[in-house]
Design a protein around this motif. Structure first.
Motif, short mmCIF file in Angstrom:
data_model
loop_
_atom_site.label_atom_id
_atom_site.label_comp_id
_atom_site.label_asym_id
_atom_site.label_seq_id
_atom_site.Cartn_x
_atom_site.Cartn_y
_atom_site.Cartn_z
N HIS A 136 37.14 41.41 35.77
CA HIS A 136 38.55 41.65 35.41
C HIS A 136 39.10 40.54 34.54
CE1 HIS A 136 40.16 38.81 38.38
NE2 HIS A 136 39.30 39.31 39.25
N VAL A 137 40.34 40.77 34.14
CA VAL A 137 41.02 39.85 33.24
C VAL A 137 41.05 38.43 33.85
CG1 VAL A 137 43.24 40.44 34.30
CG2 VAL A 137 43.22 39.63 31.98
N ASP A 138 41.09 37.44 32.98
CA ASP A 138 41.10 36.04 33.38
C ASP A 138 42.12 35.79 34.50
OD1 ASP A 138 40.97 33.38 33.51
OD2 ASP A 138 41.51 32.97 31.41
N GLU A 139 41.66 35.10 35.54
CA GLU A 139 42.56 34.82 36.69
C GLU A 139 43.83 34.10 36.28
OE1 GLU A 139 40.17 34.28 40.85
OE2 GLU A 139 40.05 32.74 39.33
N GLN A 263 33.96 51.38 40.18
CA GLN A 263 32.87 50.42 40.42
C GLN A 263 32.44 50.49 41.90
OE1 GLN A 263 31.73 48.29 37.66
NE2 GLN A 263 32.83 50.06 36.82
N SER A 264 31.79 51.61 42.24
CA SER A 264 31.55 51.85 43.67
C SER A 264 30.58 50.84 44.28
CB SER A 264 31.05 53.28 43.89
OG SER A 264 29.95 53.49 43.06
N GLU A 265 29.79 50.14 43.44
CA GLU A 265 28.87 49.14 44.01
C GLU A 265 29.63 48.00 44.70
OE1 GLU A 265 29.27 49.73 40.86
OE2 GLU A 265 29.67 47.85 39.82
N LEU A 266 30.93 47.85 44.36
CA LEU A 266 31.72 46.78 45.00
C LEU A 266 31.91 47.03 46.50
CD1 LEU A 266 34.41 46.02 42.26
CD2 LEU A 266 32.42 44.66 42.89
N ARG A 267 31.77 48.29 46.90
CA ARG A 267 31.84 48.58 48.33
C ARG A 267 30.70 47.87 49.06
NH1 ARG A 267 35.32 52.96 49.43
NH2 ARG A 267 35.32 54.62 47.89
N LYS A 302 38.02 44.83 31.64
CA LYS A 302 36.88 45.74 31.60
C LYS A 302 35.88 45.31 32.66
CE LYS A 302 36.82 47.72 27.05
NZ LYS A 302 36.83 47.20 25.72
N PRO A 303 35.57 46.13 33.62
CA PRO A 303 36.12 47.49 33.83
C PRO A 303 37.34 47.53 34.77
CG PRO A 303 34.27 47.11 35.28
CD PRO A 303 34.45 45.84 34.51
N LEU A 304 37.77 46.38 35.29
CA LEU A 304 38.84 46.43 36.29
C LEU A 304 40.19 46.03 35.70
CD1 LEU A 304 37.04 44.79 39.37
CD2 LEU A 304 37.20 47.20 38.76
N THR A 305 41.20 46.85 35.98
CA THR A 305 42.57 46.50 35.58
C THR A 305 43.31 45.99 36.81
OG1 THR A 305 42.70 48.01 33.73
CG2 THR A 305 44.77 47.54 34.85
N VAL A 306 44.02 44.88 36.61
CA VAL A 306 44.81 44.32 37.72
C VAL A 306 46.26 44.78 37.56
CG1 VAL A 306 45.65 42.17 38.77
CG2 VAL A 306 43.29 42.32 37.94
N CYS A 307 46.87 45.21 38.68
CA CYS A 307 48.28 45.64 38.64
C CYS A 307 49.11 44.72 39.53
CB CYS A 307 48.44 47.06 39.18
SG CYS A 307 47.70 48.29 38.13
N LEU A 308 50.32 44.43 39.08
CA LEU A 308 51.27 43.69 39.92
C LEU A 308 52.40 44.64 40.27
CD1 LEU A 308 50.14 41.50 37.60
CD2 LEU A 308 51.53 39.99 38.98
N TRP A 309 52.51 44.94 41.54
CA TRP A 309 53.52 45.88 42.02
C TRP A 309 54.66 45.10 42.67
CZ3 TRP A 309 52.26 51.02 41.42
CH2 TRP A 309 50.92 51.28 41.16
N THR A 310 55.89 45.52 42.37
CA THR A 310 57.03 44.95 43.08
C THR A 310 57.71 46.08 43.83
OG1 THR A 310 57.37 43.34 41.34
CG2 THR A 310 59.20 43.65 42.85
N ALA A 311 58.05 45.84 45.08
CA ALA A 311 58.79 46.85 45.86
C ALA A 311 59.82 46.10 46.69
CB ALA A 311 57.84 47.62 46.76
N ARG A 312 60.93 46.77 46.95
CA ARG A 312 62.04 46.08 47.61
C ARG A 312 62.47 46.84 48.86
NH1 ARG A 312 64.94 42.15 45.40
NH2 ARG A 312 64.12 42.56 43.32
#
Ligand SMILES: C[S@@+](CC[C@H](N)C(=O)[O-])C[C@H]1O[C@@H](n2cnc3c(N)ncnc32)[C@H](O)[C@@H]1O
Length: 333
Positions: A136-139, A263-267, A302-312
């Motif tokens: 995934h994208v750079d930490e 990326q099912s091998e991650l399981r 590539k191949p993983l997209t990281v999402c940042l979710w905010t919920a209140r």
């Protein structure tokens, strides 16, 4: 005005600290959580003696004891009528005092021992972690986005759920009023504690707990974070509901995790329980937890997209009279 019982507690606290070794112990615990073994090493006194002093400081309300597996950690009390007294007393102890300066030097040596153990742990796991990082994208980009998100409003008191090695505390610890990182892995907590200590983040604490049964009162925290943790969790909905419970009305939950992927091998290789979360699934889970979700920030990789979710948590949400007691739990599932 203090009532009789709080006056009594104050007096008991004053009596407990009015002794040389106990004052030294109190001043040391202001620098972070310490075990009896650490204190024995620093003070050069026998274990039964140190334990007796600790018992009196706990009974006096100046220190809190927190059991983690076979270890008990001691730190300055955060609550109760004597907590402010404890903080004021340690602030009066000058770092330049020769005895205290020597204690602090020994504390540094004990910490250095922790750091060596932490490094060995990192080495054992580094290959595993590097494998996922490469996908995934750079930490640094993820962490930069998280800091920007946190900067949008004061994080106040923060809970880091599944803190692991304490990276989120290290990253956000300078922005919070106070922070607690919880994890069910004692190994992870050891590394996190060493890290927080080294960074001098006195406002950050670690606690052994299960995210499905958080040992905190409803509405305690202003902000909660689940960073790269939810894809390991058996029941993400239950974990989110528990996070929502300990948020104050109007408080924020930030979830950083993978977008749905294949990326099912991650399981197998990394014990991932879920192959990320689609936007619709995460929104549904957050709403079922009683939270109002915002559109996520996406960091494509590539191949993983990281999402940042905010919920209140809605500001008009009523606090339930939930039974969690803000006490450390000895056993977690
Ligand atoms: C991949 S690590 C992420 C650590 C950290 N948030 C980070 O981003 O560096 C996931 C952490 O969640 C913890 N964890 C998993 N299930 C848990 C549970 N039910 N309660 C508490 N911690 C849990 C694991 O022990 C592990 O330390």
């Amino acid at each position: 005005m203090a009532n009789d019982s709080s006056l009594d507690r104050l007096l008991q606290g004053l009596r407990a600290v009015a002794e040389g070794t106990r004052l030294r112990i109190l001043a040391l615990c202001a620098h972070g959580e310490l075990t009896v073994t650490d204190l024995v090493e620093i003070l050069g006194q026998s274990q039964p003696r140190v334990s007796r002093h600790l018992k009196l400081l706990v009974e006096g309300g100046l220190l809190e004891r927190q059991q983690e597996g076979n270890w008990a950690y001691y730190r300055l009390s955060e609550r109760g009528p004597v907590a402010a007294l404890a903080r004021q007393i340690v602030d009066l102890v000058p770092d330049s005092d020769p005895d205290h300066a020597l204690d602090l030097k020994r504390l540094e040596e004990v910490r250095a021992g922790w750091a060596i153990k932490a490094e060995a742990y990192f080495k054992r796991n580094a290959t595993n972690w590097d494998q996922v990082r490469a996908l995934h994208v750079d930490e640094a980009k993820v962490e930069g986005a998280l800091r920007r998100l946190i900067d949008r409003e004061a994080p106040g008191e923060l809970l880091d759920i599944g803190t692991g090695t304490g990276r989120v505390l290290e990253l956000l610890g300078d922005k919070v009023v106070a922070a607690i990182g919880i994890d069910r892995s004692l190994d992870m907590l050891k590394v996190a504690r060493a890290k927080v200590f080294r960074a001098g983040l006195r406002q950050c604490h670690l606690r052994h707990a299960d995210m499905n049964r958080l040992p905190f009162q409803p509405g305690r925290f202003d902000t909660a974070v689940l960073h790269m943790t939810l894809h390991y969790v058996e029941d993400p909905g239950a974990a989110l509901a528990e996070a929502a419970r300990v948020l104050r009305p109007g408080g924020r939950l930030i979830v950083v995790d993978f977008d749905e992927h294949d990326q099912s091998e991650l399981r197998e290789s990394q014990a991932h329980r879920w192959l990320g979360f689609s936007e619709s699934r995460m929104t549904r889970l957050l709403e079922q937890a009683g939270l109002v979700a915002e559109a996520p920030e996406r960091l494509p990789g590539k191949p993983l997209t990281v999402c940042l979710w905010t919920a209140r948590r809605p500001a008009n949400d009523l606090l339930s009279s939930g039974s969690s007691d803000d006490q450390p739990r000895k056993e977690v599932g």
